[in-house]
Write a protein that holds these residues in place. Structure first.
Motif, short mmCIF file in Angstrom:
data_model
loop_
_atom_site.label_atom_id
_atom_site.label_comp_id
_atom_site.label_asym_id
_atom_site.label_seq_id
_atom_site.Cartn_x
_atom_site.Cartn_y
_atom_site.Cartn_z
N ARG A 23 0.84 -1.20 0.00
CA ARG A 23 0.00 0.00 0.00
C ARG A 23 0.87 1.25 0.00
O ARG A 23 1.72 1.44 0.88
N ASP A 100 -7.29 -12.13 -5.26
CA ASP A 100 -7.58 -11.00 -4.39
C ASP A 100 -9.03 -10.54 -4.57
O ASP A 100 -9.73 -10.26 -3.59
N GLY A 134 -8.85 0.49 -9.82
CA GLY A 134 -10.08 -0.07 -9.28
C GLY A 134 -11.03 -0.55 -10.35
O GLY A 134 -10.91 -0.16 -11.53
N TRP A 152 -13.80 -3.01 -6.18
CA TRP A 152 -12.47 -3.51 -5.83
C TRP A 152 -11.40 -2.47 -6.13
O TRP A 152 -11.49 -1.76 -7.13
N VAL A 153 -10.39 -2.42 -5.26
CA VAL A 153 -9.26 -1.50 -5.41
C VAL A 153 -7.97 -2.31 -5.35
O VAL A 153 -7.86 -3.26 -4.55
N THR A 154 -7.01 -1.95 -6.18
CA THR A 154 -5.72 -2.64 -6.15
C THR A 154 -5.05 -2.45 -4.79
O THR A 154 -5.28 -1.44 -4.11
N PRO A 155 -4.24 -3.42 -4.36
CA PRO A 155 -3.58 -3.30 -3.04
C PRO A 155 -2.82 -1.99 -2.85
O PRO A 155 -2.81 -1.43 -1.76
N ARG A 158 -5.32 0.70 -1.69
CA ARG A 158 -6.38 0.26 -0.80
C ARG A 158 -6.60 1.20 0.38
O ARG A 158 -7.62 1.12 1.05
N ASP A 159 -5.67 2.08 0.65
CA ASP A 159 -5.87 3.09 1.69
C ASP A 159 -6.68 4.27 1.16
O ASP A 159 -6.99 5.21 1.90
N THR A 161 -10.08 5.43 -1.70
CA THR A 161 -11.40 4.90 -2.08
C THR A 161 -11.74 5.38 -3.49
O THR A 161 -12.70 6.14 -3.68
#
Length: 210
Positions: A23, A100, A134, A152-155, A158-159, A161
């Motif tokens: 992240r 994931d 995403g 869904w959001v890539t790692p 992910r912090d 939105t």
């Protein structure tokens, strides 16, 4: 002296751990903490080349944290691209991140699917520059209801939105014939911010034409 050795190891450990973070925001915070500790440690013992290097790293981290936090809700930075549900690039993204994505995909909807288009879905990619960050998939149910099958959001992001940019363009859902969006579960603060309200059987967002 022992205390300072511990402090020095803590700083080094934080820098190493930061490099293991997927992240981007977490990496910057941990790297900043490690750089600040290392700067203080090297300055105390007058190891000026390393103090200067870590000080410079801390300044760079502060700059990127400021930029990332400032841009996290900026629609000029994140772009929403609607694609066909069977688009080759979308299928590539879903395939590469299949393991994931499986953790975030909603269960099959209980209501009947009103087929329209490819498998009754509409699909959106959220991109930052040339990087896909995403995917939002909405499946059409009967009576104008859109079931959010995937948000869904890539790692790396992910912090953040980035899915919120899809919901900001509420007019696009109206154009597809949706009157209401539903999602079974999710993070309450995020869903509330993008216009969903909680009901007994999940979260609901009314679609308003732009």
């Amino acid at each position: 002296m022992v205390l300072w050795q511990v402090i020095g190891w803590v700083g080094s450990g934080l820098v190493v751990l930061s490099l293991m973070q997927a992240r981007v925001l977490r990496f910057r915070w941990m790297n900043l903490a490690g750089a600040v500790v290392a700067t203080v440690y090297n300055a105390v013992f007058a190891i000026w080349p390393f103090a200067a290097m870590n000080g410079a790293i801390a300044v760079i981290d502060v700059y990127w944290l400021w930029r990332l936090l400032r841009e996290r809700h900026d629609s000029a930075v994140y772009e929403v691209v609607e694609v066909a549900p069977d688009d080759a690039y979308l299928q590539h993204v879903l395939g590469v991140h299949a393991a994931d994505i499986a953790q975030f995909r909603a269960p099959a909807p209980g209501a009947p699917v009103a087929e329209r288009g490819a498998d009754g879905r509409v699909a959106f990619l959220v991109v930052r520059g040339d990087e896909t960050v995403g995917v939002v998939l909405v499946r059409r149910l009967d009576e104008g209801v859109g079931y959010v099958e995937l948000d869904w959001v890539t790692p790396r992001f992910r912090d953040f939105t980035p899915g919120e940019f899809v919901y900001r363009r509420s007019g696009v859902f109206a154009e597809h014939g949706f009157r209401r969006l539903v999602v079974p579960t999710g993070q309450a603060d995020y869903l509330t911010r993008v216009g969903f309200r909680q009901q007994a059987d999940g979260w609901v967002r009314e679609v308003v034409a732009a």
